[in-house]
Design a protein around this motif. Structure first.
Motif, PDB file in Angstrom:
ATOM      1  N   PRO A 187      14.246   4.219  -5.461  1.00  0.00           N
ATOM      2  CA  PRO A 187      13.026   5.229  -5.712  1.00  0.00           C
ATOM      3  C   PRO A 187      11.670   5.272  -6.418  1.00  0.00           C
ATOM      4  CG  PRO A 187      15.302   5.786  -5.843  1.00  0.00           C
ATOM      5  CD  PRO A 187      15.634   4.486  -6.093  1.00  0.00           C
ATOM      6  N   GLU A 188      10.912   6.178  -6.495  1.00  0.00           N
ATOM      7  CA  GLU A 188      10.063   5.914  -7.427  1.00  0.00           C
ATOM      8  C   GLU A 188       9.636   5.460  -8.261  1.00  0.00           C
ATOM      9  OE1 GLU A 188       8.605   9.837  -8.265  1.00  0.00           O
ATOM     10  OE2 GLU A 188       9.462   9.656  -5.769  1.00  0.00           O
ATOM     11  N   ARG A 189       9.616   3.734  -7.636  1.00  0.00           N
ATOM     12  CA  ARG A 189       8.789   2.383  -8.906  1.00  0.00           C
ATOM     13  C   ARG A 189       7.651   2.656  -8.060  1.00  0.00           C
ATOM     14  NH1 ARG A 189      11.342   1.692 -13.330  1.00  0.00           N
ATOM     15  NH2 ARG A 189      13.531   1.560 -13.058  1.00  0.00           N
ATOM     16  N   LEU A 190       7.678   2.854  -6.782  1.00  0.00           N
ATOM     17  CA  LEU A 190       6.131   2.119  -5.757  1.00  0.00           C
ATOM     18  C   LEU A 190       4.786   2.951  -6.693  1.00  0.00           C
ATOM     19  CD1 LEU A 190       5.032  -0.296  -4.236  1.00  0.00           C
ATOM     20  CD2 LEU A 190       4.974   1.425  -2.441  1.00  0.00           C
ATOM     21  N   ALA A 191       4.159   2.904  -6.687  1.00  0.00           N
ATOM     22  CA  ALA A 191       3.199   3.507  -6.829  1.00  0.00           C
ATOM     23  C   ALA A 191       2.068   3.376  -6.559  1.00  0.00           C
ATOM     24  CB  ALA A 191       2.158   3.571  -8.401  1.00  0.00           C
ATOM     25  N   VAL A 192       1.985   2.178  -5.459  1.00  0.00           N
ATOM     26  CA  VAL A 192       1.279   1.964  -4.225  1.00  0.00           C
ATOM     27  C   VAL A 192       0.816   0.155  -4.045  1.00  0.00           C
ATOM     28  CG1 VAL A 192      -1.126   1.254  -5.811  1.00  0.00           C
ATOM     29  CG2 VAL A 192      -1.782   1.359  -3.554  1.00  0.00           C
ATOM     30  N   ALA A 193       1.159  -0.340  -3.084  1.00  0.00           N
ATOM     31  CA  ALA A 193       1.180  -1.394  -1.890  1.00  0.00           C
ATOM     32  C   ALA A 193      -0.319  -1.487  -1.776  1.00  0.00           C
ATOM     33  CB  ALA A 193       2.607  -1.355  -0.837  1.00  0.00           C
ATOM     34  N   VAL A 194      -1.293  -2.901  -2.782  1.00  0.00           N
ATOM     35  CA  VAL A 194      -2.095  -3.390  -1.606  1.00  0.00           C
ATOM     36  C   VAL A 194      -2.172  -4.420  -1.126  1.00  0.00           C
ATOM     37  CG1 VAL A 194      -4.338  -3.908  -2.477  1.00  0.00           C
ATOM     38  CG2 VAL A 194      -3.178  -2.382  -4.030  1.00  0.00           C
ATOM     39  N   CYS A 195      -2.304  -3.759   0.610  1.00  0.00           N
ATOM     40  CA  CYS A 195      -1.909  -5.168   1.575  1.00  0.00           C
ATOM     41  C   CYS A 195      -3.872  -5.754   1.504  1.00  0.00           C
ATOM     42  CB  CYS A 195      -1.989  -5.139   3.064  1.00  0.00           C
ATOM     43  SG  CYS A 195      -0.081  -3.661   2.981  1.00  0.00           S
ATOM     44  N   TYR A 196      -3.886  -7.175   1.335  1.00  0.00           N
ATOM     45  CA  TYR A 196      -5.015  -7.905   0.210  1.00  0.00           C
ATOM     46  C   TYR A 196      -5.214  -8.766   2.039  1.00  0.00           C
ATOM     47  CZ  TYR A 196      -9.140 -10.333  -0.753  1.00  0.00           C
ATOM     48  OH  TYR A 196      -9.648 -11.107  -1.317  1.00  0.00           O
ATOM     49  N   ASN A 197      -6.318  -8.541   2.539  1.00  0.00           N
ATOM     50  CA  ASN A 197      -6.978  -9.465   3.770  1.00  0.00           C
ATOM     51  C   ASN A 197      -5.099 -10.342   4.755  1.00  0.00           C
ATOM     52  OD1 ASN A 197      -8.532 -11.593   5.020  1.00  0.00           O
ATOM     53  ND2 ASN A 197      -7.921 -12.961   4.409  1.00  0.00           N
ATOM     54  N   PRO A 198      -5.695  -9.122   5.908  1.00  0.00           N
ATOM     55  CA  PRO A 198      -3.992  -9.100   6.608  1.00  0.00           C
ATOM     56  C   PRO A 198      -5.059  -9.298   7.451  1.00  0.00           C
ATOM     57  CG  PRO A 198      -4.942  -6.473   6.357  1.00  0.00           C
ATOM     58  CD  PRO A 198      -5.515  -7.190   5.049  1.00  0.00           C
ATOM     59  N   PRO A 199      -4.757 -10.708   8.150  1.00  0.00           N
ATOM     60  CA  PRO A 199      -5.770 -11.441   9.836  1.00  0.00           C
ATOM     61  C   PRO A 199      -5.306 -10.233  10.473  1.00  0.00           C
ATOM     62  CG  PRO A 199      -2.841 -12.429   9.565  1.00  0.00           C
ATOM     63  CD  PRO A 199      -3.447 -11.414   7.967  1.00  0.00           C
ATOM     64  N   TRP A 200      -5.483 -10.665  11.993  1.00  0.00           N
ATOM     65  CA  TRP A 200      -5.896  -9.342  13.436  1.00  0.00           C
ATOM     66  C   TRP A 200      -5.065  -9.402  13.469  1.00  0.00           C
ATOM     67  CZ3 TRP A 200      -4.461 -11.207  17.611  1.00  0.00           C
ATOM     68  CH2 TRP A 200      -4.813 -12.054  17.977  1.00  0.00           C
ATOM     69  N   ILE A 201      -3.835 -10.225  13.572  1.00  0.00           N
ATOM     70  CA  ILE A 201      -2.025 -10.978  14.237  1.00  0.00           C
ATOM     71  C   ILE A 201      -1.496  -9.983  13.925  1.00  0.00           C
ATOM     72  CG2 ILE A 201      -1.606 -12.247  13.053  1.00  0.00           C
ATOM     73  CD1 ILE A 201      -1.162 -12.003  17.021  1.00  0.00           C
ATOM     74  N   PHE A 202      -1.578  -9.388  11.792  1.00  0.00           N
ATOM     75  CA  PHE A 202      -0.674  -8.530  10.880  1.00  0.00           C
ATOM     76  C   PHE A 202      -0.617  -7.787  11.784  1.00  0.00           C
ATOM     77  CE2 PHE A 202       0.078  -5.701   7.541  1.00  0.00           C
ATOM     78  CZ  PHE A 202       1.333  -6.069   7.672  1.00  0.00           C
ATOM     79  N   ALA A 203      -1.569  -6.451  12.861  1.00  0.00           N
ATOM     80  CA  ALA A 203      -1.168  -6.082  13.364  1.00  0.00           C
ATOM     81  C   ALA A 203       0.214  -5.071  14.869  1.00  0.00           C
ATOM     82  CB  ALA A 203      -2.860  -5.274  14.109  1.00  0.00           C
ATOM     83  N   VAL A 204       0.025  -6.663  14.804  1.00  0.00           N
ATOM     84  CA  VAL A 204       1.668  -6.850  16.058  1.00  0.00           C
ATOM     85  C   VAL A 204       2.779  -6.278  14.852  1.00  0.00           C
ATOM     86  CG1 VAL A 204       3.128  -8.267  17.419  1.00  0.00           C
ATOM     87  CG2 VAL A 204       0.316  -7.730  17.140  1.00  0.00           C
ATOM     88  N   PHE A 205       3.054  -6.868  13.542  1.00  0.00           N
ATOM     89  CA  PHE A 205       4.309  -7.171  13.025  1.00  0.00           C
ATOM     90  C   PHE A 205       4.171  -6.143  12.520  1.00  0.00           C
ATOM     91  CE2 PHE A 205       6.079  -7.295   8.869  1.00  0.00           C
ATOM     92  CZ  PHE A 205       6.964  -7.656   9.150  1.00  0.00           C
TER      93      PHE A 205
END
Length: 298
Positions: free
Chosen positions: A203-221
């Protein structure tokens, strides 16, 4: 539960303060998260488990069958227990490179310097994931998180309050979805285990998670996994489409692009040298083992 030198080393003032921050300074809830509470699953003590975005807003409790916890991996690394109990069983400090070499040589997770705010950067490349064995995936995740959060002088780490600067404790996770497909996506059980470990035991370790260039199919996941992300973590997730200048500009403000791989929009080669990385991790393992041995001899 503080029955080993490693557990005593972990449960220092800085750790206790992180758990308090994670539970809004409620001591009772923080201790439930940290230590074993019979008959309770410590995913989010005393908090509703949101199923979708509407539930986040209305605080409507979902159907329990939709949020049932998976029980698919070895009990020693299963996250459905309070942190001290989990660490006693999983012994994350003692996982070595040789234990996770097969996973690590794929180059799918590694530390890569610091961002412009001085926070450690963890690169994740799910498109390089060639394995489907859940236990191995989770074990490598734990090893990577231990490497990212390790402190040689944990006993001297200062507890940080709500208004203190937390840079030294935080991680920026940069996830490169280039080459990602549903075929390389982890099983839903693995994804949920990953989330549970991050949220419950780091806990309290994550500052930010940047998801770079997700393909359109990632929306399903994403639609399938997002209900299991707690609201605090959800607010820290950012998506970057390299075709959108505004999003790229924000990313450049966060990172020194000379230290970012080319396929993430930076200037550095994205070639991965598995042998050099393995040598580096063995040096880390040796240093970690020396610290733990010294602690045990006190």
């Amino acid at each position: 539960l503080l029955s080993t030198p490693a557990l005593k080393r972990f449960a220092n003032d800085a750790t206790l303060c992180r758990y308090l921050r994670a539970r809004d300074w409620n001591l009772k809830r923080a201790m439930k998260m940290l230590k074993c509470v019979p008959g309770r699953t410590p995913l989010a003590p005393d908090e509703p488990k949101f199923h979708n975005r509407d539930d986040r807003k209305t605080k409507k409790k979902p159907n329990p069958s939709l949020t049932a916890r998976p029980r698919s991996i070895h009990p020693s690394i299963h996250p459905s227990r309070a942190s001290l109990q989990w660490r006693k069983a999983a012994r994350p400090e003692f996982i070595t490179w040789d234990d996770v070499k097969k996973e690590g040589e794929e180059g799918k997770q590694y530390l890569s310097g610091r961002d412009r705010h001085g926070r450690a950067v963890l690169i994740a490349r799910p498109g390089r994931d060639g394995g489907r064995e859940q236990a191995a995936h989770v074990r490598f995740l734990i090893y990577t998180l231990e490497h990212a959060t390790w402190s040689d002088t944990a006993e001297d780490d200062l507890p940080l309050g709500a208004h203190a600067e937390h840079t030294s404790e935080k991680l920026v996770v940069l996830i490169n979805f280039t080459g990602w497909t549903l075929a390389t996506a982890p099983p839903m059980k693995t994804a949920r285990e990953t989330l549970a470990i991050l949220q419950e035991h780091y806990p309290e370790r994550l500052a930010v998670a940047v998801c770079y260039n997700p393909p359109w199919i990632f929306a399903v996941f994403w639609k399938a996994i997002s209900p299991f992300i707690d609201p605090n973590t959800y607010r820290k997730i950012r998506f970057v489409n390299p075709k959108r200048e505004k999003e790229v500009r924000r990313m450049r403000q966060m990172f020194d692009m000379s230290c970012v791989d080319e396929d993430l929009g930076g200037d550095r080669s994205n070639a991965f040298d598995a042998r050099a990385f393995g040598d580096k991790m063995r040096v880390f393992d040796a240093r970690k083992a020396a610290v733990l041995k010294a602690k045990a001899m006190r």
